[in-house]
Design a protein around this motif. Structure first.
Motif, PDB file in Angstrom:
ATOM      1  N   ALA A   1       0.747  -1.225  -0.098  1.00 52.13           N
ATOM      2  CA  ALA A   1      -0.046   0.042   0.118  1.00 52.13           C
ATOM      3  C   ALA A   1       1.030   1.196  -0.111  1.00 52.13           C
ATOM      4  O   ALA A   1       0.442   2.537  -0.377  1.00 52.13           O
ATOM      5  CB  ALA A   1      -1.097   0.060   1.159  1.00 52.13           C
ATOM      6  N   GLY A   2       2.034   1.081   0.215  1.00 49.13           N
ATOM      7  CA  GLY A   2       3.077   2.288   0.297  1.00 49.13           C
ATOM      8  C   GLY A   2       3.908   2.436  -0.638  1.00 49.13           C
ATOM      9  O   GLY A   2       3.809   1.485  -1.931  1.00 49.13           O
ATOM     10  N   GLU A   3       4.807   3.422  -0.764  1.00 51.37           N
ATOM     11  CA  GLU A   3       5.777   3.653  -1.708  1.00 51.37           C
ATOM     12  C   GLU A   3       6.958   2.623  -1.573  1.00 51.37           C
ATOM     13  O   GLU A   3       7.433   2.404  -0.586  1.00 51.37           O
ATOM     14  CB  GLU A   3       6.442   5.095  -1.819  1.00 51.37           C
ATOM     15  N   ILE A   4       7.415   1.992  -2.490  1.00 43.22           N
ATOM     16  CA  ILE A   4       8.460   0.992  -2.370  1.00 43.22           C
ATOM     17  C   ILE A   4       9.369   1.447  -3.437  1.00 43.22           C
ATOM     18  O   ILE A   4       9.296   1.442  -4.705  1.00 43.22           O
ATOM     19  CB  ILE A   4       8.065  -0.472  -2.804  1.00 43.22           C
ATOM     20  N   THR A   5      10.865   1.777  -2.739  1.00 37.89           N
ATOM     21  CA  THR A   5      11.891   2.169  -3.502  1.00 37.89           C
ATOM     22  C   THR A   5      12.910   1.067  -3.948  1.00 37.89           C
ATOM     23  O   THR A   5      12.845   0.222  -3.126  1.00 37.89           O
ATOM     24  CB  THR A   5      12.468   3.351  -2.761  1.00 37.89           C
ATOM     25  N   PRO A   6      13.750   1.448  -5.001  1.00 36.02           N
ATOM     26  CA  PRO A   6      14.757   0.324  -5.056  1.00 36.02           C
ATOM     27  C   PRO A   6      15.640   0.337  -3.798  1.00 36.02           C
ATOM     28  O   PRO A   6      16.235  -0.756  -3.789  1.00 36.02           O
ATOM     29  CB  PRO A   6      15.499   1.008  -6.361  1.00 36.02           C
ATOM     30  N   ALA A   7      15.972   1.262  -3.180  1.00 41.61           N
ATOM     31  CA  ALA A   7      16.560   1.162  -1.905  1.00 41.61           C
ATOM     32  C   ALA A   7      16.121   0.398  -0.977  1.00 41.61           C
ATOM     33  O   ALA A   7      16.878  -0.447  -0.277  1.00 41.61           O
ATOM     34  CB  ALA A   7      16.869   2.772  -1.267  1.00 41.61           C
ATOM     35  N   ASP A   8      14.512   0.439  -0.938  1.00 41.13           N
ATOM     36  CA  ASP A   8      14.120  -0.486   0.005  1.00 41.13           C
ATOM     37  C   ASP A   8      14.002  -2.029  -0.291  1.00 41.13           C
ATOM     38  O   ASP A   8      14.521  -2.821   0.557  1.00 41.13           O
ATOM     39  CB  ASP A   8      12.613  -0.258   0.027  1.00 41.13           C
ATOM     40  N   LEU A   9      14.053  -2.107  -1.494  1.00 42.46           N
ATOM     41  CA  LEU A   9      14.052  -3.722  -2.015  1.00 42.46           C
ATOM     42  C   LEU A   9      15.571  -4.100  -1.891  1.00 42.46           C
ATOM     43  O   LEU A   9      16.026  -5.089  -1.497  1.00 42.46           O
ATOM     44  CB  LEU A   9      13.765  -3.705  -3.535  1.00 42.46           C
ATOM     45  N   ALA A  10      16.588  -3.191  -2.027  1.00 37.94           N
ATOM     46  CA  ALA A  10      17.815  -3.514  -1.906  1.00 37.94           C
ATOM     47  C   ALA A  10      18.196  -4.032  -0.416  1.00 37.94           C
ATOM     48  O   ALA A  10      19.005  -4.797  -0.236  1.00 37.94           O
ATOM     49  CB  ALA A  10      18.982  -2.312  -2.323  1.00 37.94           C
ATOM     50  N   ARG A  11      17.632  -3.214   0.474  1.00 39.67           N
ATOM     51  CA  ARG A  11      17.881  -3.566   1.920  1.00 39.67           C
ATOM     52  C   ARG A  11      17.245  -4.879   2.207  1.00 39.67           C
ATOM     53  O   ARG A  11      17.910  -5.476   3.007  1.00 39.67           O
ATOM     54  CB  ARG A  11      17.446  -2.332   2.695  1.00 39.67           C
TER      55      ARG A  11
END
Length: 88
Positions: free
Chosen positions: A20-30
């Motif tokens: 439901a929220g914003e998912i960034t490439p940095a989030d996925l990398a973490r």
């Protein structure tokens, strides 16, 4: 190879939990425990989709199920599942 598959699974789990929220490439990398560039490549290699395409498809699928099963308004479902507008 197992480490890579586990990293992709962690990214998919992260997407599920934060759809439901914003998912960034940095989030996925973490979540993957790799660099953003390598996490993107792994995700695409193992799913056949970019992370953005995967997220979009998952949101659309969830939206369709909610509209079918719950009879919600399209705008409500769109905003609840993280779309910035009803245009997609």
């Amino acid at each position: 190879m197992t480490q890579q598959i586990e990293a992709v699974q962690r990214m998919q789990d992260y997407i599920e939990q934060n759809l439901a929220g914003e998912i960034t490439p940095a989030d996925l990398a973490r979540a993957a425990l790799f660099s953003p560039w390598y996490a993107y490549r792994l995700f695409r290699r193992h799913t056949g989709l970019t992370p953005a395409d995967y997220i979009r498809r998952l949101r659309l699928s969830r939206s369709a199920l909610r509209l079918r099963d719950e009879g919600c308004r399209i705008t409500d479902v769109a905003f609840e599942l993280g779309f910035g507008s009803v245009d997609g």
